[in-house]
Structure formats: C-alpha cells, structure tokens
Design a protein around this motif. Sequence first.
Motif, short mmCIF file in Angstrom:
data_model
loop_
_atom_site.label_atom_id
_atom_site.label_comp_id
_atom_site.label_asym_id
_atom_site.label_seq_id
_atom_site.Cartn_x
_atom_site.Cartn_y
_atom_site.Cartn_z
N CYS A 24 40.65 41.33 54.45
CA CYS A 24 41.30 40.07 54.07
C CYS A 24 40.78 38.90 54.89
O CYS A 24 40.43 37.84 54.33
CB CYS A 24 42.81 40.19 54.26
N LEU A 25 40.72 39.08 56.19
CA LEU A 25 40.29 37.98 57.06
C LEU A 25 38.81 37.66 56.86
O LEU A 25 38.42 36.49 56.89
CB LEU A 25 40.57 38.34 58.52
N ASP A 26 37.99 38.67 56.65
CA ASP A 26 36.57 38.42 56.36
C ASP A 26 36.43 37.59 55.09
O ASP A 26 35.61 36.65 55.02
CB ASP A 26 35.81 39.74 56.20
N SER A 27 37.22 37.92 54.07
CA SER A 27 37.15 37.18 52.81
C SER A 27 37.65 35.75 52.99
O SER A 27 37.09 34.80 52.43
CB SER A 27 37.99 37.89 51.75
N SER A 28 38.71 35.57 53.79
CA SER A 28 39.22 34.23 54.08
C SER A 28 38.16 33.39 54.78
O SER A 28 37.92 32.22 54.42
CB SER A 28 40.47 34.31 54.96
N HIS A 29 37.53 33.99 55.77
CA HIS A 29 36.49 33.28 56.51
C HIS A 29 35.33 32.89 55.59
O HIS A 29 34.80 31.77 55.67
CB HIS A 29 35.97 34.18 57.64
N LYS A 30 34.97 33.78 54.69
CA LYS A 30 33.87 33.49 53.75
C LYS A 30 34.20 32.30 52.87
O LYS A 30 33.36 31.41 52.66
CB LYS A 30 33.59 34.73 52.89
N VAL A 31 35.43 32.25 52.35
CA VAL A 31 35.84 31.15 51.48
C VAL A 31 35.79 29.82 52.24
O VAL A 31 35.30 28.81 51.73
CB VAL A 31 37.26 31.40 50.93
N ILE A 32 36.31 29.82 53.45
CA ILE A 32 36.34 28.58 54.25
C ILE A 32 34.93 28.14 54.63
O ILE A 32 34.61 26.95 54.61
CB ILE A 32 37.24 28.78 55.49
N GLN A 33 34.08 29.09 54.98
CA GLN A 33 32.70 28.76 55.30
C GLN A 33 31.96 28.20 54.09
O GLN A 33 31.15 27.28 54.22
CB GLN A 33 31.98 29.99 55.84
N GLU A 34 32.21 28.77 52.92
CA GLU A 34 31.58 28.26 51.70
C GLU A 34 32.02 26.82 51.43
O GLU A 34 31.21 25.99 51.02
CB GLU A 34 31.92 29.15 50.51
N SER A 76 50.32 36.29 61.40
CA SER A 76 51.71 36.49 61.79
C SER A 76 52.14 37.93 61.54
O SER A 76 52.87 38.53 62.35
CB SER A 76 52.62 35.53 61.01
N GLY A 77 51.69 38.52 60.42
CA GLY A 77 52.03 39.90 60.13
C GLY A 77 51.46 40.86 61.17
O GLY A 77 52.13 41.81 61.60
N LEU A 83 49.53 44.79 65.66
CA LEU A 83 48.30 45.38 65.13
C LEU A 83 47.05 44.63 65.56
O LEU A 83 45.95 44.96 65.12
CB LEU A 83 48.37 45.40 63.59
N GLU A 84 47.21 43.63 66.40
CA GLU A 84 46.05 42.84 66.83
C GLU A 84 45.07 43.69 67.63
O GLU A 84 45.47 44.53 68.44
CB GLU A 84 46.50 41.67 67.69
N LEU A 88 39.83 41.73 65.08
CA LEU A 88 40.64 40.86 64.24
C LEU A 88 40.84 39.49 64.90
O LEU A 88 40.81 38.45 64.22
CB LEU A 88 42.00 41.51 63.97
N LYS A 89 41.03 39.48 66.21
CA LYS A 89 41.18 38.20 66.91
C LYS A 89 39.92 37.35 66.79
O LYS A 89 39.99 36.12 66.63
CB LYS A 89 41.51 38.44 68.39
N ASP A 90 38.75 37.99 66.86
CA ASP A 90 37.49 37.26 66.74
C ASP A 90 37.36 36.61 65.36
O ASP A 90 36.92 35.46 65.23
CB ASP A 90 36.30 38.19 66.97
N ILE A 91 37.73 37.36 64.33
CA ILE A 91 37.65 36.80 62.97
C ILE A 91 38.61 35.63 62.83
O ILE A 91 38.29 34.60 62.23
CB ILE A 91 37.94 37.88 61.91
N LEU A 92 39.81 35.78 63.39
CA LEU A 92 40.79 34.68 63.34
C LEU A 92 40.27 33.44 64.05
O LEU A 92 40.48 32.32 63.58
CB LEU A 92 42.12 35.14 63.95
#
Length: 207
Positions: A24-34, A76-77, A83-84, A88-92
Amino acid sequence: MLGTEIEACAYSEVEPVRHKLKRCLDSSHKVIQEANGILCGISHPSVCSEVLLSSQGSAYIAGVTEVYRVAKRIESGMKSLNLEDETLKDILRNIEFGWHNLQAFLSFSPSVLQKLPSAFNLDYLLNDLEHGLADSQNGNCGVCLLKIPPSTEATYETVVGYHGCLYHTTCANFWLNCVENHLPEPSSLLQENTSDVKESEPLEPPV
C-alpha cells in the motif's frame, strides 16, 4: 523451545500484514512521485497554476490527496497495532518528502493549496480517540487497519463489507485502483474482530 515457537507464530502472523502495508505504501509513494513528476515538467508557474485550476487538474489533485489520506490512515493503523518497522518507516518518510514537494508546486495556486487537509485532520489516531472509536466493536478496516466507526457516526465516511471484512470506502477504492484488482483477505490478526461482519455485494475492480 516454547518461547521460540510463540515468537515464530507471532512472526508468521505479523509479516504478511507488514507485507500488505508495504504494498500500500509503495503504491502511495508511486502516485505522489508521479504527481511531482507531472508538475515538475510544467515549465512556467502561470501554466502550472492554470493546470491546477482546471477541472481535470483539480480532480487529479483531489485524487492524489485521497491517496495521501490513505497513507496517513495506514500510518495510524500501523501505530495502533505496533506494526511499525524500519522498512515501513522509510517508505513513510519518502511519502512525506514527496507530499511536501507537491505542496510546493501547489503553492502556485493558493486556492488549491487551501483545500488540502490539515495535519490535525490527518492524525487519525487522535481523531478516533476524540470520537470514541478506540473501543468500537465494528472491527478494523482490511486495508489501513484502523477501527471502523459505528454506522451512526455521521462524521465518518461509508464502509463496505466483503468476504467477512469491512473496509473504508476510500481504502477499498485505493487498493482496487492502485494495488490489486481484488480486495485483501482479512488478516489473522484482525479476524477475531470481523467474524460477525455481514457480507455485502462484492466490489467491482476499476475498468
């Protein structure tokens, strides 16, 4: 030996959930980078402002903003369930960096910038505490893992049920559009909260 077996069991339950969150986070990052790449390719601030104020530009930024909202929900979840991890912290951190860069481009159009959600509204853990959701009996969203609000809570968005799990509508749409064309199975970490969920009609993947 028993302690080792318990640790192995816990690892086997947690790691698939972390893998799902990473996707999920990888996909979020991809969208924002695009989005950053598109706006960076516009040569002049006035042209950038014109694009952002157009109906297509406004709809695009609204979509990117929803993706960022989902990323903040996932953050937040993760925190709520401990679960951090460093991956995951790096992607965030990368998502935050990309989002701040995007806001710099949006500053060319103050009216668009003003529509962005505040940091307070993106602190979903704090908002859930204020709305008394910590003890919600509705279970957790199958994507972001946050508590699902009661159906009578007017300040929250709608939810959908699928295969014994509930999802925030925006989380479900994000997963289907950006991650995979079918919703994820409920995690074993959360199944105890979702066993009584009434199943709704399946969501169709985006065309």
